[in-house]
Design a protein around this motif. Structure first.
Motif, PDB file in Angstrom:
ATOM      1  N   VAL A 246      -1.772  -3.571  15.857  1.00 37.51           N
ATOM      2  CA  VAL A 246      -2.369  -3.600  14.517  1.00 37.51           C
ATOM      3  C   VAL A 246      -3.883  -3.660  14.730  1.00 37.51           C
ATOM      4  O   VAL A 246      -4.427  -4.681  15.145  1.00 37.51           O
ATOM      5  N   ASN A 247      -4.559  -2.559  14.459  1.00 35.91           N
ATOM      6  CA  ASN A 247      -5.979  -2.441  14.802  1.00 35.91           C
ATOM      7  C   ASN A 247      -6.922  -2.876  13.693  1.00 35.91           C
ATOM      8  O   ASN A 247      -8.085  -3.197  13.971  1.00 35.91           O
ATOM      9  N   ALA A 248      -6.462  -2.859  12.447  1.00 35.39           N
ATOM     10  CA  ALA A 248      -7.378  -3.145  11.343  1.00 35.39           C
ATOM     11  C   ALA A 248      -6.613  -3.710  10.151  1.00 35.39           C
ATOM     12  O   ALA A 248      -5.510  -3.257   9.835  1.00 35.39           O
ATOM     13  N   ILE A 249      -7.217  -4.696   9.509  1.00 33.92           N
ATOM     14  CA  ILE A 249      -6.717  -5.277   8.264  1.00 33.92           C
ATOM     15  C   ILE A 249      -7.884  -5.339   7.292  1.00 33.92           C
ATOM     16  O   ILE A 249      -8.947  -5.865   7.633  1.00 33.92           O
ATOM     17  N   SER A 250      -7.706  -4.789   6.095  1.00 35.55           N
ATOM     18  CA  SER A 250      -8.762  -4.806   5.083  1.00 35.55           C
ATOM     19  C   SER A 250      -8.180  -5.284   3.755  1.00 35.55           C
ATOM     20  O   SER A 250      -7.127  -4.796   3.328  1.00 35.55           O
ATOM     21  N   PHE A 251      -8.876  -6.203   3.096  1.00 34.94           N
ATOM     22  CA  PHE A 251      -8.423  -6.713   1.805  1.00 34.94           C
ATOM     23  C   PHE A 251      -9.062  -5.932   0.665  1.00 34.94           C
ATOM     24  O   PHE A 251     -10.256  -5.597   0.721  1.00 34.94           O
ATOM     25  N   HIS A 252      -8.255  -5.649  -0.352  1.00 35.46           N
ATOM     26  CA  HIS A 252      -8.751  -4.947  -1.530  1.00 35.46           C
ATOM     27  C   HIS A 252      -9.678  -5.880  -2.308  1.00 35.46           C
ATOM     28  O   HIS A 252      -9.307  -7.025  -2.603  1.00 35.46           O
ATOM     29  N   PRO A 253     -10.888  -5.438  -2.654  1.00 34.46           N
ATOM     30  CA  PRO A 253     -11.876  -6.349  -3.255  1.00 34.46           C
ATOM     31  C   PRO A 253     -11.528  -6.815  -4.663  1.00 34.46           C
ATOM     32  O   PRO A 253     -12.046  -7.829  -5.121  1.00 34.46           O
ATOM     33  N   ILE A 254     -10.663  -6.101  -5.365  1.00 38.06           N
ATOM     34  CA  ILE A 254     -10.314  -6.451  -6.745  1.00 38.06           C
ATOM     35  C   ILE A 254      -9.000  -7.218  -6.796  1.00 38.06           C
ATOM     36  O   ILE A 254      -8.901  -8.291  -7.407  1.00 38.06           O
ATOM     37  N   TYR A 255      -7.974  -6.699  -6.147  1.00 39.95           N
ATOM     38  CA  TYR A 255      -6.639  -7.260  -6.289  1.00 39.95           C
ATOM     39  C   TYR A 255      -6.252  -8.256  -5.195  1.00 39.95           C
ATOM     40  O   TYR A 255      -5.264  -8.982  -5.343  1.00 39.95           O
ATOM     41  N   GLY A 256      -6.985  -8.283  -4.079  1.00 37.62           N
ATOM     42  CA  GLY A 256      -6.644  -9.212  -3.011  1.00 37.62           C
ATOM     43  C   GLY A 256      -5.434  -8.823  -2.206  1.00 37.62           C
ATOM     44  O   GLY A 256      -4.976  -9.602  -1.366  1.00 37.62           O
ATOM     45  N   THR A 257      -4.856  -7.651  -2.474  1.00 39.05           N
ATOM     46  CA  THR A 257      -3.823  -7.105  -1.609  1.00 39.05           C
ATOM     47  C   THR A 257      -4.516  -6.570  -0.351  1.00 39.05           C
ATOM     48  O   THR A 257      -5.748  -6.587  -0.257  1.00 39.05           O
ATOM     49  N   PHE A 258      -3.758  -6.068   0.620  1.00 37.13           N
ATOM     50  CA  PHE A 258      -4.428  -5.692   1.859  1.00 37.13           C
ATOM     51  C   PHE A 258      -3.754  -4.511   2.540  1.00 37.13           C
ATOM     52  O   PHE A 258      -2.593  -4.176   2.262  1.00 37.13           O
ATOM     53  N   SER A 259      -4.512  -3.912   3.435  1.00 32.19           N
ATOM     54  CA  SER A 259      -4.011  -2.793   4.235  1.00 32.19           C
ATOM     55  C   SER A 259      -3.851  -3.236   5.676  1.00 32.19           C
ATOM     56  O   SER A 259      -4.552  -4.128   6.152  1.00 32.19           O
TER      57      SER A 259
END
Length: 339
Positions: A246-259
């Motif tokens: 798992v190379n990258a985790i990014s959180f959505h700035p509005i909803y707080g969900t993530f990739s």
């Protein structure tokens, strides 16, 4: 506790995304969007940092600026006003690029490569984490660090949502700092994952972080003891025969969900609160090394770039940056489903 994929009816689809022209010529190490515009900064192993202007509708990107380090660049970040870009690299130097003057100056120095760099806007300092086992804070007007903190091992990953700063080091150490008192860690722990830490990303709420490892697993960790029972880990980026980093985790700035994005060339959107995968995408044909959402979460940028996990024999020369137009339904939280 793990994500139960039977909870979600999402079907993986092929990403049909815009490829940014004139990408880096070597491995892409990090992506960062400006907090004030859709300018995207990209650091690369070709010793350069590139800045692109992207289109909000996703369908256009133009190279605007480029500046260099003396060796590969490993990390990149923006100032709060979007006027400066900060980067760190294998030349042991941290640099600051002024978007208006197009000039770059050195603002930080370590004894070994700088692996992570973040701007802490509340205190107007730049934080750098290095393989020399130190975390340093810099006032860009001074050549000496404002503060140096010793780490238990080499810095591998770092993120900050004030006042929370989390550092992941070699040997699976995790150092958690409250930046009101940055001299000593608020909490020291081991990663909940059994293998080497690859990435860390703080919740947008600032009360925890997600940590990813080389063995296709993500840990959702709450900082306060009273919330620790909500922490859990889950498997991802693996198939019947293979386990991928798992190379990258990014959180959505509005909803707080993530990739999450991995060496399998896939990215997924997740909701940690309902423990669901919201959307999955099929492989882009090369490992994904870095990701970032823009300031309002309408663009998801990801880099397809070989990360040397299989050595030189499997080398792929592909280095590409893609812009994915984010659909609200793909990142908006959903109510938890009954088991």
């Amino acid at each position: 506790m793990a994500y139960n994929r039977s909870q979600t009816s999402t079907i993986s689809e092929n990403p049909k995304d815009y490829e940014v022209p004139q990408p880096p010529t070597d491995g892409i190490s990090a992506l960062a969007f400006s907090p004030t515009s859709d300018f995207l900064a990209v650091s690369s192993w070709d010793n350069n940092v590139r800045i692109y202007e992207t289109n909000a509708q996703v369908g256009n990107a133009t190279g605007k600026s480029m500046y260099s380090h003396e060796k590969p660049v490993l990390c990149v970040a923006w100032s709060k006003d979007g006027l400066k870009v900060f980067s760190g690299g294998a030349d042991n130097a941290g640099r600051c690029f002024d978007v208006n003057t197009q000039q770059a100056i050195q603002i930080a120095a370590h004894d070994q490569p700088i692996r992570c760099i973040k701007y802490v806007d509340q205190v107007n300092l730049v934080a750098t984490g290095s393989w020399d086992k130190t975390l340093k804070y810099w006032d860009t007007r001074s050549q000496s660090p404002a503060l140096t903190v010793n780490l238990p091992e080499r810095c591998y990953a770092m993120d900050v949502i004030y006042p929370l700063l989390v550092v992941g080091t070699a040997e699976r150490n995790v150092q958690i700092y409250n930046l009101v008192n940055p001299n000593t860690p608020f909490k020291t722990s081991s990663s909940p994952l059994k293998w080497q830490t690859r990435c860390i990303s703080c919740f947008t709420s600032g009360n925890g972080y997600a940590i990813g490892s080389i063995e296709g697993r993500v840990g959702i960790q709450y900082v306060e003891d009273k919330e620790s029972q909500s922490s859990f880990s889950f498997k991802c980026h693996r198939d019947v025969n293979n386990v991928y980093s798992v190379n990258a985790i990014s959180f959505h700035p509005i909803y707080g969900t993530f990739s999450t994005a991995g060496s399998d060339g896939m990215f997924n959107f997740w909701d940690k609160d309902s423990k669901q995968r919201l959307k999955g995408f099929n492989t882009v044909g090369a490992p994904i090394s870095a990701t970032a959402f823009n300031r309002n979460g309408t663009i998801f940028a990801y880099a397809a770039s070989y990360e040397w996990s299989k050595g030189y024999i499997q080398y792929s020369g592909k280095n590409a940056i893609y812009l994915h137009s984010v659909k609200e339904d793909d990142v908006k939280p959903k109510s938890a489903k009954k088991r």
